[in-house]
Design an enzyme around this catalytic site. Structure first.
Site, PDB file in Angstrom:
ATOM      1  N   GLU A   1     -12.727  40.484  17.024  1.00 53.46           N
ATOM      2  CA  GLU A   1     -12.466  39.356  17.914  1.00 53.46           C
ATOM      3  C   GLU A   1     -11.011  39.384  18.359  1.00 53.46           C
ATOM      4  O   GLU A   1     -10.130  38.894  17.643  1.00 53.46           O
ATOM      5  CB  GLU A   1     -12.737  38.038  17.171  1.00 53.46           C
ATOM      6  CG  GLU A   1     -14.159  37.867  16.697  1.00 53.46           C
ATOM      7  CD  GLU A   1     -14.547  36.398  16.588  1.00 53.46           C
ATOM      8  OE1 GLU A   1     -15.484  36.019  17.294  1.00 53.46           O
ATOM      9  OE2 GLU A   1     -13.906  35.648  15.848  1.00 53.46           O
TER      10      GLU A   1
ATOM     11  N   HIS B   1     -11.685  34.439   9.965  1.00 55.36           N
ATOM     12  CA  HIS B   1     -11.639  34.160  11.402  1.00 55.36           C
ATOM     13  C   HIS B   1     -10.177  33.959  11.820  1.00 55.36           C
ATOM     14  O   HIS B   1      -9.374  33.433  11.050  1.00 55.36           O
ATOM     15  CB  HIS B   1     -12.462  32.910  11.723  1.00 55.36           C
ATOM     16  CG  HIS B   1     -12.662  32.728  13.193  1.00 55.36           C
ATOM     17  ND1 HIS B   1     -11.702  32.172  13.998  1.00 55.36           N
ATOM     18  CD2 HIS B   1     -13.685  33.077  13.998  1.00 55.36           C
ATOM     19  CE1 HIS B   1     -12.143  32.182  15.253  1.00 55.36           C
ATOM     20  NE2 HIS B   1     -13.338  32.718  15.281  1.00 55.36           N
TER      21      HIS B   1
ATOM     22  N   GLY C   1     -12.133  31.729  23.228  1.00 55.17           N
ATOM     23  CA  GLY C   1     -12.062  30.419  23.863  1.00 55.17           C
ATOM     24  C   GLY C   1     -11.240  30.394  25.142  1.00 55.17           C
ATOM     25  O   GLY C   1     -10.885  29.328  25.633  1.00 55.17           O
TER      26      GLY C   1
ATOM     27  N   GLU D   1      -8.829  31.845  13.617  1.00 51.12           N
ATOM     28  CA  GLU D   1      -8.364  30.455  13.533  1.00 51.12           C
ATOM     29  C   GLU D   1      -7.957  30.117  12.108  1.00 51.12           C
ATOM     30  O   GLU D   1      -7.036  29.338  11.877  1.00 51.12           O
ATOM     31  CB  GLU D   1      -9.460  29.507  14.058  1.00 51.12           C
ATOM     32  CG  GLU D   1      -9.541  29.593  15.581  1.00 51.12           C
ATOM     33  CD  GLU D   1     -10.925  29.419  16.167  1.00 51.12           C
ATOM     34  OE1 GLU D   1     -11.817  28.892  15.481  1.00 51.12           O
ATOM     35  OE2 GLU D   1     -11.114  29.830  17.335  1.00 51.12           O
TER      36      GLU D   1
ATOM     37  N   SER E   1     -15.302  34.927  24.016  1.00 47.68           N
ATOM     38  CA  SER E   1     -15.816  34.572  25.348  1.00 47.68           C
ATOM     39  C   SER E   1     -17.070  35.346  25.752  1.00 47.68           C
ATOM     40  O   SER E   1     -17.218  35.739  26.911  1.00 47.68           O
ATOM     41  CB  SER E   1     -14.711  34.723  26.412  1.00 47.68           C
ATOM     42  OG  SER E   1     -13.643  33.845  26.124  1.00 47.68           O
TER      43      SER E   1
ATOM     44  N   GLY F   1     -18.826  31.770  20.077  1.00 44.92           N
ATOM     45  CA  GLY F   1     -18.259  30.438  19.833  1.00 44.92           C
ATOM     46  C   GLY F   1     -18.850  29.423  20.794  1.00 44.92           C
ATOM     47  O   GLY F   1     -19.992  28.980  20.638  1.00 44.92           O
ATOM     48  N   GLY F   2     -18.095  29.077  21.818  1.00 43.18           N
ATOM     49  CA  GLY F   2     -18.490  28.018  22.753  1.00 43.18           C
ATOM     50  C   GLY F   2     -19.921  28.107  23.254  1.00 43.18           C
ATOM     51  O   GLY F   2     -20.644  27.103  23.284  1.00 43.18           O
TER      52      GLY F   2
ATOM     53  N   ASN G   1     -20.999  30.855  15.949  1.00 41.74           N
ATOM     54  CA  ASN G   1     -19.981  30.190  15.135  1.00 41.74           C
ATOM     55  C   ASN G   1     -19.685  28.853  15.802  1.00 41.74           C
ATOM     56  O   ASN G   1     -19.004  28.796  16.820  1.00 41.74           O
ATOM     57  CB  ASN G   1     -18.718  31.073  15.078  1.00 41.74           C
ATOM     58  CG  ASN G   1     -17.568  30.370  14.367  1.00 41.74           C
ATOM     59  OD1 ASN G   1     -17.749  29.311  13.771  1.00 41.74           O
ATOM     60  ND2 ASN G   1     -16.383  30.960  14.437  1.00 41.74           N
ATOM     61  N   TRP G   2     -20.212  27.817  15.201  1.00 40.37           N
ATOM     62  CA  TRP G   2     -20.093  26.497  15.831  1.00 40.37           C
ATOM     63  C   TRP G   2     -18.698  25.885  15.664  1.00 40.37           C
ATOM     64  O   TRP G   2     -18.395  24.858  16.267  1.00 40.37           O
ATOM     65  CB  TRP G   2     -21.133  25.527  15.250  1.00 40.37           C
ATOM     66  CG  TRP G   2     -22.553  25.903  15.522  1.00 40.37           C
ATOM     67  CD1 TRP G   2     -23.016  27.035  16.152  1.00 40.37           C
ATOM     68  CD2 TRP G   2     -23.711  25.132  15.181  1.00 40.37           C
ATOM     69  NE1 TRP G   2     -24.389  27.011  16.214  1.00 40.37           N
ATOM     70  CE2 TRP G   2     -24.850  25.852  15.619  1.00 40.37           C
ATOM     71  CE3 TRP G   2     -23.905  23.907  14.540  1.00 40.37           C
ATOM     72  CZ2 TRP G   2     -26.146  25.375  15.438  1.00 40.37           C
ATOM     73  CZ3 TRP G   2     -25.189  23.433  14.355  1.00 40.37           C
ATOM     74  CH2 TRP G   2     -26.303  24.168  14.813  1.00 40.37           C
ATOM     75  N   LYS G   3     -17.893  26.472  14.813  1.00 39.53           N
ATOM     76  CA  LYS G   3     -16.543  25.937  14.537  1.00 39.53           C
ATOM     77  C   LYS G   3     -16.653  24.458  14.132  1.00 39.53           C
ATOM     78  O   LYS G   3     -17.643  24.074  13.518  1.00 39.53           O
ATOM     79  CB  LYS G   3     -15.624  26.187  15.733  1.00 39.53           C
ATOM     80  CG  LYS G   3     -15.658  27.669  16.148  1.00 39.53           C
ATOM     81  CD  LYS G   3     -14.613  28.065  17.130  1.00 39.53           C
ATOM     82  CE  LYS G   3     -14.763  29.564  17.445  1.00 39.53           C
ATOM     83  NZ  LYS G   3     -13.719  30.052  18.332  1.00 39.53           N
TER      84      LYS G   3
HETATM   85  P1  13P Z   1     -15.633  31.873  22.008  1.00 38.62           P
HETATM   86  O1  13P Z   1     -16.987  32.512  22.200  1.00 38.62           O
HETATM   87  O2  13P Z   1     -15.632  30.386  22.241  1.00 38.62           O
HETATM   88  O3  13P Z   1     -14.565  32.598  22.763  1.00 38.62           O
HETATM   89  O4  13P Z   1     -15.267  32.023  20.437  1.00 38.62           O
HETATM   90  C1  13P Z   1     -15.396  33.251  19.842  1.00 38.62           C
HETATM   91  C2  13P Z   1     -15.222  33.096  18.387  1.00 38.62           C
HETATM   92  O5  13P Z   1     -14.154  32.791  17.910  1.00 38.62           O
HETATM   93  C3  13P Z   1     -16.401  33.311  17.532  1.00 38.62           C
HETATM   94  O6  13P Z   1     -16.041  33.355  16.189  1.00 38.62           O
END
Ligand code: 13P
Length: 252
Positions: free
Chosen positions: A167, A95, A173, A97, A213, A234-235, A9-11
């Site tokens: 999640e 998600h 993050g 967010e 994470s 994510g990251g 998930n590149w956000k």
């Molecule tokens: P991180 O891997 O950056 O913690 O993000 C997880 C995430 O929200 C994937 O959707």
């Protein structure tokens, strides 16, 4: 047997050029992977370029959100028809967010999940508790609420084609991953809920990803848990080497 699915998930990251560069690198590095399903979710603006770059590869395309209507006066929104048209097979829905910053609710999640299925897009539906909810001992109540209401009224076939992503918000993050045992406990709980709502056979077929994470050095322990069927990254999905190491986790 459930085939693991690892999705990036590149956000809100990567321009078109950067997205093309990343998927081109991944296409090469991940070409030999057959036992894990791989997906990337670039921002809307880069979907088309990413689709072109991954054509003919084992990498699937996902979107990060969508609206539930096919077309119309919904300024700023993107429809399931458009996602299908650009080559998406998956769409992330609900998600944390989006729940936190954009007022996503279980009700809107459910509308989107149904709309995704109506267009043969496989939804990746995110569920998970916030830190204060975990600390006050209501993790399972929150997760149950997300699962029961977000995934309400789906047919057996639809739920089989749905991926649930657990999640925990406090792990996103933050570098603070849930321990494999903490994650497994909630994954098991989700599968039990699906067993109650559908049947054991159906629940055993649904893939439940962990997100929060996930890094190259913790992926193997998480994936070793019996009810963890993949990761939503994510990251660490923004870099070709780290995402590759995660997809090719030791023991896979
Ligand atoms: P991180 O891997 O950056 O913690 O993000 C997880 C995430 O929200 C994937 O959707």
């Amino acid at each position: 047997m459930r085939k693991p699915i690892i999705a990036g998930n590149w956000k809100m990251n990567k321009t078109v050029g950067e997205a093309r560069e990343l998927v081109t690198a991944l296409k090469d590095k991940l070409a030999d992977v057959t036992d894990v399903e791989i997906a990337v979710a670039p921002p809307f603006t880069a979907l088309s370029a990413a689709a072109e770059a991954i054509r003919g590869s084992n990498i699937k395309l996902a979107a990060q959100d969508m609206y539930w209507e096919e077309e119309g006066a919904f300024t700023g929104e993107v429809s399931p028809l458009m996602l299908k048209d650009v080559g998406c097979q998956y769409v992330i829905i609900g998600h944390s967010e989006r729940r936190t910053y954009f007022s996503e609710t279980n009700e809107t999640v459910n509308k989107k999940v149904k709309a995704a299925h109506a267009y043969s897009l496989n939804p990746i539906v995110c569920v998970g508790e916030r830190l204060e909810e975990r600390e006050s001992g209501v993790t399972k109540d929150v997760v149950k609420d997300h699962v029961v209401n977000g995934l309400a009224d789906l047919t057996e076939e639809q739920i089989r084609n749905t991926v649930v992503a657990y999640e925990p918000v406090w792990a996103i993050g933050t570098g603070k991953t849930a321990t494999p045992e903490q994650a497994q406990e909630v994954h098991r709980f989700i599968r039990e809920l699906l067993t109650q709502i559908y049947s054991l056979t159906v629940a055993e077929a649904v893939r439940i990803q962990y997100g929060g994470s996930v890094k190259p050095d913790n992926v193997a322990q998480l994936m070793a848990q019996p009810d963890i069927d993949g990761g939503l990254i994510g990251g660490a999905s923004l870099d070709a080497d780290s995402f590759t190491q995660i997809v090719k986790f030791p023991g896979c």
